[in-house]
Design a protein around this motif. Sequence first.
Motif, PDB file in Angstrom:
ATOM      1  N   ALA A 110      11.239  11.928  52.330  1.00 56.36           N
ATOM      2  CA  ALA A 110      11.593  12.815  51.211  1.00 56.36           C
ATOM      3  C   ALA A 110      11.230  12.268  49.828  1.00 56.36           C
ATOM      4  O   ALA A 110      10.651  13.000  49.020  1.00 56.36           O
ATOM      5  N   PRO A 111      11.551  10.991  49.530  1.00 57.29           N
ATOM      6  CA  PRO A 111      11.258  10.512  48.170  1.00 57.29           C
ATOM      7  C   PRO A 111       9.786  10.621  47.779  1.00 57.29           C
ATOM      8  O   PRO A 111       9.457  10.688  46.597  1.00 57.29           O
ATOM      9  N   PHE A 112       8.901  10.675  48.784  1.00 56.65           N
ATOM     10  CA  PHE A 112       7.476  10.761  48.453  1.00 56.65           C
ATOM     11  C   PHE A 112       7.036  12.172  48.101  1.00 56.65           C
ATOM     12  O   PHE A 112       5.901  12.401  47.713  1.00 56.65           O
ATOM     13  N   PHE A 113       7.944  13.137  48.298  1.00 60.95           N
ATOM     14  CA  PHE A 113       7.553  14.521  48.023  1.00 60.95           C
ATOM     15  C   PHE A 113       8.309  15.112  46.841  1.00 60.95           C
ATOM     16  O   PHE A 113       8.430  16.320  46.709  1.00 60.95           O
ATOM     17  N   LEU A 114       8.840  14.238  45.981  1.00 59.11           N
ATOM     18  CA  LEU A 114       9.599  14.732  44.844  1.00 59.11           C
ATOM     19  C   LEU A 114       8.694  15.151  43.686  1.00 59.11           C
ATOM     20  O   LEU A 114       9.151  15.753  42.728  1.00 59.11           O
ATOM     21  N   GLY A 115       7.410  14.844  43.767  1.00 62.13           N
ATOM     22  CA  GLY A 115       6.501  15.117  42.651  1.00 62.13           C
ATOM     23  C   GLY A 115       6.593  13.993  41.634  1.00 62.13           C
ATOM     24  O   GLY A 115       7.492  13.160  41.696  1.00 62.13           O
TER      25      GLY A 115
END
Lengths: 285, 492
Positions: free
Chosen positions: B245-250
């Motif tokens: 998830a943290p890699f897809f926060l923008g």
Amino acid sequence: MLKQIRRALLLSLALVAPVMADTFVFTAIPDNDETRLRERFQSVADYLSEQLDVDVRYVPVKSYAAAVSAFRNNQVQLAWFGGLSGVQARQLVPGSEAIAQGKEDTQFITYFIAHKSTGLEHSDTLPKAIRGMTFTFGSKGSTSGRLMPEYYIRQAFGEAPKDVFSRVGFSGNHSRTIRLVESGTYQVGAVNYAVWNSELDAGKINTDAVKVIWETPPYQDYQWTIRGDVNERFGEGFKDKVKQALLNMDDPELLKKFPRSAFIPASNSDYDSIRETAKQIGIID
Amino acid sequence: MILSSTSVRITAAFVAIAILCLFAADLAITTINPWQDLAALFLGMVTPDFFSLEHIGTALLRTLAFAFTGVALGSVSGFLLALVFRFRAVRMFCAFIRAIHELFWALIFLQFFGFHPLTGVLAIAIPYAGIFAKVYSEILDETDPTPERVLSRKVDVLSSFLYARIPDALPHLITYTSYRLECGLRSSAVLGFVGLPTLGYYLESSFSQGYYSEVGALLLLFYVLIATLRLWARPRLIPLYVIAAPFFLGDGLPIVWGNVVRFFTQDIVPSPLRDGEGLSGLWHWLSDLAVNQAMPGIWNTLVLTQIALVLTGLVTLMAFPLISRHFGGPTRRGLGHVVLVIARSTPEYVIAYILLQLWGPSMLPAIVALALHNGGIIGHLIGRRSNEITLRPDAPKGIERYGYELLPRLYSPFLAFLFYRWEIIMRETAILGILGIYTLGFFVDSAIQNIQFDKAMVLILVTAFLNIGVDAISRRVRARLKLKVSMTCEGH
């Protein structure tokens, strides 16, 4: 272990750094429908990036205050502000400067508009009959949609809007103000004349349902404001380059998107009267 | 399970208060043609346009990423806090951080982190940590003490905790956490309304421009995401999601740390103190703020909350039969489930936003939104509870079954859930002010729009203490009624 961590940190910095150093970021107050803003400012970003030889990115925001905060926090370095938001921003960021404004922005006007059911007609003074009706501003931080109309309402009635009208709302932006008055949700509203005219030209306003009933006297409005520290970050003379590029924006397509006929130089002192008005109303301390 | 006279009296009192509040409330529909846009919206819902939005995939991805990261962080912190929850200071701290709504947290962090992903992650993680701490500690307290008692005295605290306490509590912890994940998705979606790149961002843009087919597409995808949560959010896959998830926060925009310092040392210091006007200046400033903003805000928040609470109860009582096996066949129950999933998956904020556009500004859209959403949640819980009841084969049918058999048996849990949500309804009521209803959120938002963060902070604190107060009253009412519901299925 420590060495590895340090290396990882350096590496991650190296990955992040170029983005931070090279991208010139700007924003704009969300005074209009988002699709239109995106089209307009994406073109500006492309244009500036070509002229300035750096990456330029436009960041859309959801409120006037968010635009001011992003500017203040140095997350954006340039912004297309309204009169009031510009004053707020420059007060918060010492050294920042109003550098360019639209030709129309020296003579900006607010239209008071009314739904046909009110029976109000166009007049030369603010019609007293609007007392007791429902009324909507644009955004809370808007110059043409909040500050100036509130100023003239107070001048005409000697009371705060909430005491003059039976209901006071904040639509959020000018396009929405038009739609809310057009649909009769509010009987009267205050709208940026440039947005009104451009929607009128585009055939988006049902003129049987809503009409202009009063025009305010002219005042100063929108401008491009830049942070004072951009030269340190983007190189000597960068501020002047930005200013020149904005003033040289003469592509008719691009100008029409604003809509402005041309851009002219601006200075902080142009907005002194706006600041005074905002102080009187209590929007700024 | 016979209705006690206390619960009848309390119900009557709350209904009476709500009726009084109706006189103080502004309930007008101001649009001339309120149904026209509603029809257009429904048309949009049945003709969703999944392709016009280039960002629809990103919107959902970001919504998921913020929800997972925020809930995971909140859950871990909440668990740690739960271990020390017996300390009064910790309990007060947790009550305080959960009394501030996610959107308020987001508005605060936006002022110094700006559009960095951390803003959204912390806005979810902080209030959720407070809620997790409370519920986790209750779950841990309720575990069977027997395994621990039979352990040798030599076993250290950690081992006895891990091997005797956790195994018993684990299923409940997992159930509750996965329930909160659903809430997290809603919170994450709503954060878009203040500018984070989640669903609400696009929903607001599409809706305000009248692109109802885009609105339809966004909402439908969101419902599918929540309705299928159990299928894709398998316990075994969760760690994978949390890591990813943290890699897809923008990327957002980089944080400038100087802003953080400035916010805490200057921005939120009351302006009379900043300008050296001393205590008399501060007093004047505070009383002005209290009279002109806090008081009207509190009044409107209370009025709206009390009406919404009773209407939520009414909606619940009408909604639970939709999914109860005591009424109707599987097809009808299936449809009932769809209706309730929609009601509870759509955040109050979104329903209120939509109704405000359609009906014009008054308290009515907010009341209806709160009642639909919360009634959907409690209706779902009560409906499930009703399915555990076995009736005599010759029990009456229809309205008599409802009135004489089910309602008396379900009334206690119904009241328990309703009072449990009292504080949540108030939290939401305050926040709906951002949409232009004159509750506390309106004044908070106005202060932020005027770049007066000192005022905004005071008003947020007022809101938090109001919530804590209502929570305390609600606890006393529940204690008085001897209402207790299992924490794990409770809709906090």
